[in-house]
Design a protein around this motif. Sequence first.
Motif, PDB file in Angstrom:
ATOM      1  N   PHE A  65       0.827  -1.202   0.000  1.00 12.58           N
ATOM      2  CA  PHE A  65       0.000   0.000   0.000  1.00 12.58           C
ATOM      3  C   PHE A  65       0.868   1.261   0.000  1.00 12.58           C
ATOM      4  CE2 PHE A  65      -1.834   3.464   2.436  1.00 12.58           C
ATOM      5  CZ  PHE A  65      -2.996   3.712   1.729  1.00 12.58           C
ATOM      6  N   LEU A  66       1.881   1.288   0.866  1.00 15.41           N
ATOM      7  CA  LEU A  66       2.718   2.476   0.970  1.00 15.41           C
ATOM      8  C   LEU A  66       3.481   2.757  -0.321  1.00 15.41           C
ATOM      9  CD1 LEU A  66       4.116   2.017   4.598  1.00 15.41           C
ATOM     10  CD2 LEU A  66       2.407   3.670   3.836  1.00 15.41           C
ATOM     11  N   ARG A  67       3.970   1.711  -0.980  1.00 14.10           N
ATOM     12  CA  ARG A  67       4.704   1.916  -2.236  1.00 14.10           C
ATOM     13  C   ARG A  67       3.859   2.659  -3.276  1.00 14.10           C
ATOM     14  NH1 ARG A  67       6.220  -3.627  -1.546  1.00 14.10           N
ATOM     15  NH2 ARG A  67       8.355  -3.804  -0.741  1.00 14.10           N
ATOM     16  N   ARG A  68       2.560   2.385  -3.253  1.00 15.88           N
ATOM     17  CA  ARG A  68       1.664   2.962  -4.259  1.00 15.88           C
ATOM     18  C   ARG A  68       1.003   4.259  -3.801  1.00 15.88           C
ATOM     19  NH1 ARG A  68      -1.607  -2.486  -6.298  1.00 15.88           N
ATOM     20  NH2 ARG A  68       0.199  -3.576  -7.201  1.00 15.88           N
ATOM     21  N   SER A  69       1.196   4.614  -2.549  1.00 15.30           N
ATOM     22  CA  SER A  69       0.470   5.748  -1.984  1.00 15.30           C
ATOM     23  C   SER A  69       1.012   7.084  -2.481  1.00 15.30           C
ATOM     24  CB  SER A  69       0.558   5.705  -0.454  1.00 15.30           C
ATOM     25  OG  SER A  69      -0.075   6.832   0.109  1.00 15.30           O
ATOM     26  N   THR A  70       0.111   8.034  -2.625  1.00 12.91           N
ATOM     27  CA  THR A  70       0.491   9.410  -2.976  1.00 12.91           C
ATOM     28  C   THR A  70       0.339  10.352  -1.785  1.00 12.91           C
ATOM     29  OG1 THR A  70      -1.763   9.900  -3.742  1.00 12.91           O
ATOM     30  CG2 THR A  70      -0.181   9.084  -5.382  1.00 12.91           C
ATOM     31  N   TRP A  71       0.083   9.791  -0.599  1.00 13.12           N
ATOM     32  CA  TRP A  71      -0.107  10.620   0.588  1.00 13.12           C
ATOM     33  C   TRP A  71       1.179  11.351   0.970  1.00 13.12           C
ATOM     34  CZ3 TRP A  71      -2.962   6.534   4.092  1.00 13.12           C
ATOM     35  CH2 TRP A  71      -4.271   6.374   3.610  1.00 13.12           C
ATOM     36  N   GLU A  72       0.984  12.517   1.576  1.00 15.71           N
ATOM     37  CA  GLU A  72       2.087  13.300   2.120  1.00 15.71           C
ATOM     38  C   GLU A  72       1.996  13.280   3.641  1.00 15.71           C
ATOM     39  OE1 GLU A  72       3.891  17.400   0.666  1.00 15.71           O
ATOM     40  OE2 GLU A  72       2.136  17.768   1.958  1.00 15.71           O
ATOM     41  N   SER A  99       5.229   6.843   0.134  1.00 17.07           N
ATOM     42  CA  SER A  99       5.964   5.905  -0.726  1.00 17.07           C
ATOM     43  C   SER A  99       7.433   5.798  -0.352  1.00 17.07           C
ATOM     44  CB  SER A  99       5.834   6.333  -2.193  1.00 17.07           C
ATOM     45  OG  SER A  99       6.328   7.639  -2.389  1.00 17.07           O
ATOM     46  N   GLU A 100       7.948   6.759   0.429  1.00 15.12           N
ATOM     47  CA  GLU A 100       9.344   6.748   0.839  1.00 15.12           C
ATOM     48  C   GLU A 100       9.575   6.010   2.154  1.00 15.12           C
ATOM     49  OE1 GLU A 100       9.963  11.331  -0.839  1.00 15.12           O
ATOM     50  OE2 GLU A 100      10.018  10.894   1.319  1.00 15.12           O
ATOM     51  N   LEU A 101       8.512   5.706   2.876  1.00 13.60           N
ATOM     52  CA  LEU A 101       8.661   5.261   4.256  1.00 13.60           C
ATOM     53  C   LEU A 101       9.334   3.914   4.409  1.00 13.60           C
ATOM     54  CD1 LEU A 101       5.281   6.417   5.851  1.00 13.60           C
ATOM     55  CD2 LEU A 101       7.522   7.512   5.976  1.00 13.60           C
ATOM     56  N   ILE A 102       9.049   2.985   3.510  1.00 13.53           N
ATOM     57  CA  ILE A 102       9.553   1.623   3.724  1.00 13.53           C
ATOM     58  C   ILE A 102      11.021   1.467   3.313  1.00 13.53           C
ATOM     59  CG2 ILE A 102       7.312   0.501   3.575  1.00 13.53           C
ATOM     60  CD1 ILE A 102       7.920  -0.134   0.673  1.00 13.53           C
ATOM     61  N   THR A 103      11.602   2.484   2.698  1.00 14.91           N
ATOM     62  CA  THR A 103      13.026   2.419   2.367  1.00 14.91           C
ATOM     63  C   THR A 103      13.837   2.366   3.654  1.00 14.91           C
ATOM     64  OG1 THR A 103      12.662   3.726   0.359  1.00 14.91           O
ATOM     65  CG2 THR A 103      14.928   3.558   1.178  1.00 14.91           C
ATOM     66  N   GLY A 104      14.599   1.309   3.821  1.00 15.25           N
ATOM     67  CA  GLY A 104      15.424   1.155   5.022  1.00 15.25           C
ATOM     68  C   GLY A 104      14.724   0.523   6.189  1.00 15.25           C
ATOM     69  N   LEU A 105      13.435   0.188   6.048  1.00 18.03           N
ATOM     70  CA  LEU A 105      12.693  -0.453   7.140  1.00 18.03           C
ATOM     71  C   LEU A 105      12.428  -1.931   6.810  1.00 18.03           C
ATOM     72  CD1 LEU A 105      10.049   2.259   8.078  1.00 18.03           C
ATOM     73  CD2 LEU A 105      12.143   1.658   9.301  1.00 18.03           C
TER      74      LEU A 105
END
Length: 245
Positions: free
Chosen positions: A86-93, A239-245
């Motif tokens: 979901f996060l990868r595809r999200s456009t939320w800020e 969409s940036e959140l899962i990088t490094g997690l």
Amino acid sequence: MILVHAEPPVYYLNPQHVAFPDPLQGAGDEPIAIGGSLLPHWLLHAYRSGIFPWFSEDGLPYWYSPDPRMILPLTELSISRSTRKFLRRSTWEIRFDTHFIQIISQCANTLRPGQKGTWISEDFIDAYSRLHDMGYGHCVGVYENGLLIGGLYGLSLGKVFFGESMFSQRDNASKTAMIALVKHLRAWGFDFVDCQIPSEHLKHLGAQEVSRRQYFRLLEQSLEEVDQVGKWNVICHASELITGL
């Protein structure tokens, strides 16, 4: 501080003198004290003592130190495969420390299972807004096309973030706020999020129950670090959140 002999015993606090009873002596699911004040110096002393106000009645705050306590160690964050997708595809800020009053007000207006109302009264909104103005209170907001759709608020001391409440107007919005918070707290060297009361929603993110004594040991260690006071100037995308997690 006046002790009223009841079962369990209850202390009534003098608003002119900041003092709390030993929270380790109180029942884990009952208030350890009533009264005092929601002024900033009262709140900061309470959180440093492992105590927080849960609600007020007739203008008197009720103070708690639950046993067990729920915490989210930042290294234990768990993100499901579906949430990652979901996060990868999200456009939320996601924005930190923006629209604090709107976020705490939305938390107050959110209906929750098993609760007839909210503990976040106008007194609470005023109190935590003062902490925000002082650089101790913080919020995380999730935005869709500029519209606030979810978020959380709390305060930080030492290397602990004390989470107070969250709200969500879209599926995954409050979860996204928590993941964003944890990611940045980890980068800043924090230890854990104090989630206070056990919640299945937070358990799915890796939160765990610890005894009150264990919580106090962790809290004491984390409060040895200097408070990071001031506004958290963070803007990022889901969409940036899962990088490094």
